[in-house]
Design an enzyme around this catalytic site. Structure first.
Site: not given
Ligand code: CAO
Length: 443
Positions: A415-417
């Protein structure tokens, strides 16, 4: 614009039939082959379609009128090229199907039941008799009435009769599906929340295709587990800005160790699997890179100080994810044994909720099946998942020569967040180092 008289085509052996339903009114824009009126003989009811698209200027029939071949139904202001008459759907009159034009493509204009009252338009080839009727519902008046009473949008019901004719059974089956939540009407879909369908996301509707038109089909309702996991996968695929890094791990020595361990432990009944080593290796990587063992909670990241590892299990009922709790505290043999038990329970449909919840990271292994790499979908609220494929012997350069090494394809989705690309590359590299030399787990 050309004014076109649309006439009753050849309706078979009937002399005169009564108009029992008007399906259009003056001012309506209609499509070619749209049903205009329903007529009924003492034997059957049938719909009269329009041969031409356009706007209705004048209705020449009213309810109760008697019509026959050649009677003018209405006058249209044609919106395009005018075609020769559409056939009356044979399915409309099972007892006494009217004759249809058998070779309409080259039909001369003089055969047409449409007469053009302006010189501007010429007849075009007639429609393909086997072609769909532009999604317009084919149903008898009684079925139409039945659908109206139930509030069922007939144009959304799939007809299972000849040429797609909709029967009362079809309307009832559609109603049952809507009540059971197995399908939605377009109106319901338009109101559905994000994730339920694409409408709330501004997406065009899901294509509705009559697959039976292209070949034989069989329809099976999805099982409960597939429906639930499908909804979760959809949400996770849409809501998580996910990226996948692919890498290879050299497991030559580890696999040799696994095989020899299994030989030594043959009598114990516990088979050590590569997945058990992967679980242990992942725990070490998760400890080194704690953001992979976290979850998003609003603007906060929740780091978990426990390491429960889920593994995807293929079952006859669909995908399930049993969880090995406290994998950090367990040895390879215990993990292998628990995995075997949990996988069996999953296949037998006997997993309890506690055995499927609380994972902090998931591994999806297709290693026993094949493939090279894939992009697994994160199991929210986790923030990463490792996909594993089948190991193969590869030529690897050792600085002097190519040597055969057993390479394991790894695919890490994150998850790039929460996680940056560099961290993901480091996680994979570290995982590869551990799998390459398992003594590192002890460091
Ligand atoms: N490379 C090469 N061979 C592998 C391997 C790998 N990465 N992983 C397993 N194998 C071999 C095993 O050694 C075993 O060989 P032997 O029978 O000769 O010993 C064989 O493949 C079968 O292994 P397995 O699948 O029974 O055992 P497992 O521990 O690898 O997996 C389980 C267990 C439950 C994960 C598996 O049965 C399963 O369900 N896999 C599918 C998971 C899935 O569907 N993922 C997709 C999710 S995304 O839609």
């Amino acid at each position: 614009m050309a004014l076109v008289e649309v006439k009753v085509p050849d309706i078979g052996d009937f002399d005169e039939v009564a108009v029992i339903e008007l399906m259009v009114k003056v001012g309506d824009t209609i499509k070619a082959e749209q049903s205009l009126i329903t007529v009924e003989s003492d034997k059957a009811a049938m719909e009269i379609p329009s041969s031409t698209a356009g706007v209705v200027k004048e209705l020449r029939v009213k309810l109760g009128d008697k019509v026959k071949q050649g009677s003018v139904v209405l006058v249209l202001e044609a919106s395009g090229a005018v075609s020769v008459p559409a056939e009356v759907p044979a399915a409309a009159a099972p007892a006494a199907a009217p004759a249809v034009q058998s070779a309409p493509v080259a039909a001369p204009a003089t055969d047409a039941a449409v007469s053009v009252t302006s010189s501007m338009v010429a007849a075009t080839p007639a429609h393909n008799p086997g072609a769909p009727t532009l999604g317009l519902p084919h149903a008898s008046p009684s079925v139409r009435k039945f659908a109206r009473e139930l509030g069922v949008p007939l144009e959304e019901v799939k007809g299972n009769g000849p040429k797609g004719r909709i029967s009362q059974d079809d309307v009832q089956a559609f109603t049952k599906d809507v009540m059971a939540g197995a399908t939605q009407t377009k109106a319901q879909a338009a109101k559905a929340p994000a994730g339920g369908d694409g409408a709330a996301l501004g997406l065009i509707p899901w294509p509705k295709v009559d697959f039976a038109k292209f070949g034989p089909i069989e329809r099976k309702e999805m099982g409960r587990i597939k429906k639930i996991s499908g909804a979760n996968l959809l949400r996770n695929a849409i809501m998580i800005p996910a990226v996948t890094n692919h890498d290879d791990a050299d497991i030559t020595e580890l696999e040799a160790f696994r095989v020899s361990t299994n030989k030594e432990n043959e009598k114990s009944g516990v088979k050590v699997t590569m997945l058990a080593f992967l679980i242990k290796a992942c725990v070490a990587a998760l400890k080194k890179y704690p953001e992979f063992n976290s979850s998003l909670d609003g603007d906060a990241i929740v780091y978990k100080n426990y390491w429960h590892i889920g593994f995807a299990a293929d079952t006859p009922n669909g995908l399930m994810v049993p969880v090995i709790r406290d994998a950090d505290k367990k040895g390879i043999l215990q993990i292998s044994q628990e995995m075997g038990e949990l996988a069996k329970k999953a296949r037998d449909g006997k997993l309890g909720p506690a055995e499927m919840t609380g994972a902090t990271f998931t591994i999806s292994s297709l290693g026993g099946i094949g493939g090279k790499y894939f992009t697994p979908i994160i199991n929210a609220p986790e923030v990463a998942i490792l996909g594993v494929c089948k190991s193969t012997q590869e030529p690897v350069w050792d600085g002097k020569q190519f040597v055969p090494r057993l390479m394991l394809p790894l695919s890490l989705t994150w998850d790039h967040r929460v996680i940056d690309g560099a961290a993901a590359a480091r996680f994979n590299a570290y995982l590869g180092q551990i799998l390459g030399d398992f003594r590192r787990v002890l460091l």
